[in-house]
Motif scaffolding. Structure first.
Motif, PDB file in Angstrom:
ATOM      1  N   ASP A  20      37.975 -15.074  68.527  1.00  0.00           N
ATOM      2  CA  ASP A  20      36.533 -14.868  68.749  1.00  0.00           C
ATOM      3  C   ASP A  20      36.002 -15.737  69.793  1.00  0.00           C
ATOM      4  OD1 ASP A  20      34.778 -12.986  68.594  1.00  0.00           O
ATOM      5  OD2 ASP A  20      33.549 -13.847  66.927  1.00  0.00           O
ATOM      6  N   ASN A  26      39.621 -16.265  74.605  1.00  0.00           N
ATOM      7  CA  ASN A  26      40.158 -16.710  73.249  1.00  0.00           C
ATOM      8  C   ASN A  26      41.097 -17.845  73.528  1.00  0.00           C
ATOM      9  OD1 ASN A  26      38.757 -14.719  71.883  1.00  0.00           O
ATOM     10  ND2 ASN A  26      40.266 -13.306  72.598  1.00  0.00           N
ATOM     11  N   ASN A  57      39.359 -10.720  70.268  1.00  0.00           N
ATOM     12  CA  ASN A  57      38.170  -9.678  70.864  1.00  0.00           C
ATOM     13  C   ASN A  57      37.951 -10.124  72.320  1.00  0.00           C
ATOM     14  OD1 ASN A  57      36.987  -8.647  68.852  1.00  0.00           O
ATOM     15  ND2 ASN A  57      35.815 -10.339  68.053  1.00  0.00           N
TER      16      ASN A  57
END
Length: 263
Positions: A20, A26, A57
């Motif tokens: 995240d 990331n 994400n």
């Protein structure tokens, strides 16, 4: 530990680990890797979890280590910094391969360096069609980590891995699928739904038997055949004591699909 760089979501029978730091692709930092190590340790004893999903994400799965952390550092300081980082990285890699439950990696966007290693440590991988991969390490004059020099030759072959090391070229999701790094290739728009369906399928299996098969495969890579045959025999006998084996035999006799509970 409070998680700030990953999301640790447990919804039995499935747990999700989500990288995240989307604004930074990331990329790994010492804190993110420490959190990932803690999360993978927790999973081994998390009640009711029968499958794990690992994804990222944002626009990309993972670019590997955050190289910016080395900017401005003198050469003599870099070995200590990278030793700390790689030690933190290797903990979750080892734990993912030792988890006695299926681990599904979900790849999208760009995947480079340690991101490739992280996917290689998963048991199976689903990827969106537009995903691109690159080893990355040779392009900045460093060697590989995250178990990639052990896992990749076993997954895609020695000569293929060496080609990717020597050329440092990007490769497509279609190539990764053809070589065996990716198990399922789906349209980008269908990736989330396909990953959910696969996780549900994996979590519905005979979890103990699946986990023991995984352990046997990893142990078999370093055992003699005779030693491994004995390990198989002992584990098979052990598997006959589970509730899932009772259900499996019952379902076979009744000519119906089994309903496993993971016990």
């Amino acid at each position: 530990m409070d998680f700030e760089n990953i999301i640790y979501a447990v919804r039995p029978p499935i747990a999700e680990l989500v990288l995240d730091r989307p604004e930074a692709g990331n990329t790994f930092t010492p804190q993110l890797l420490a959190e990932l190590a803690e999360a993978t340790a927790r999973l081994a004893t998390e009640p009711g979890v029968r499958a794990v999903v690992l994804r990222g994400n944002g626009e990309h799965f993972c670019y590997g280590a955050n190289i910016d952390m080395f900017d401005g550092e003198p050469r003599e300081r870099r070995p200590a910094l990278i030793r700390d980082l790689v030690t933190k990285f290797h903990q979750p890699i080892s734990r993912l391969t030792r988890l006695e439950m299926p681990v599904l990696g979900v790849a999208h966007g760009n995947v480079a360096g340690g991101g490739v290693a992280l996917l290689a440590a998963c048991d199976v991988v689903v990827a969106g069609e537009s995903t691109t991969f690159r080893l990355g390490w040779p392009g900045i004059g460093i060697t590989m980590d995250g178990g990639s020099t052990w896992l990749l030759p076993r997954i895609i072959g020695l000569h293929r891995t060496l080609e990717l090391v020597y050329t440092n070229r990007s490769f497509t999701a279609a190539e990764a699928h053809a070589w065996g790094l990716v198990n399922w290739l789906v349209p980008d728009a269908d990736l989330a739904k396909r990953a959910e369906d696969l996780a549900t399928m994996l979590a519905g299996g005979a979890t103990r038997a699946l986990g023991w098969c995984k352990r046997l495969m990893f142990e078999g890579m370093r055992e003699s055949l005779d030693g491994h045959l004995e390990n198989e025999a002992v584990t098979l006998v052990r598997s006959f004591t589970t509730a899932d084996s009772d259900e499996g035999f019952r379902a076979f006799s009744e000519q119906r699909p089994p309903t496993f509970t993971g016990e």
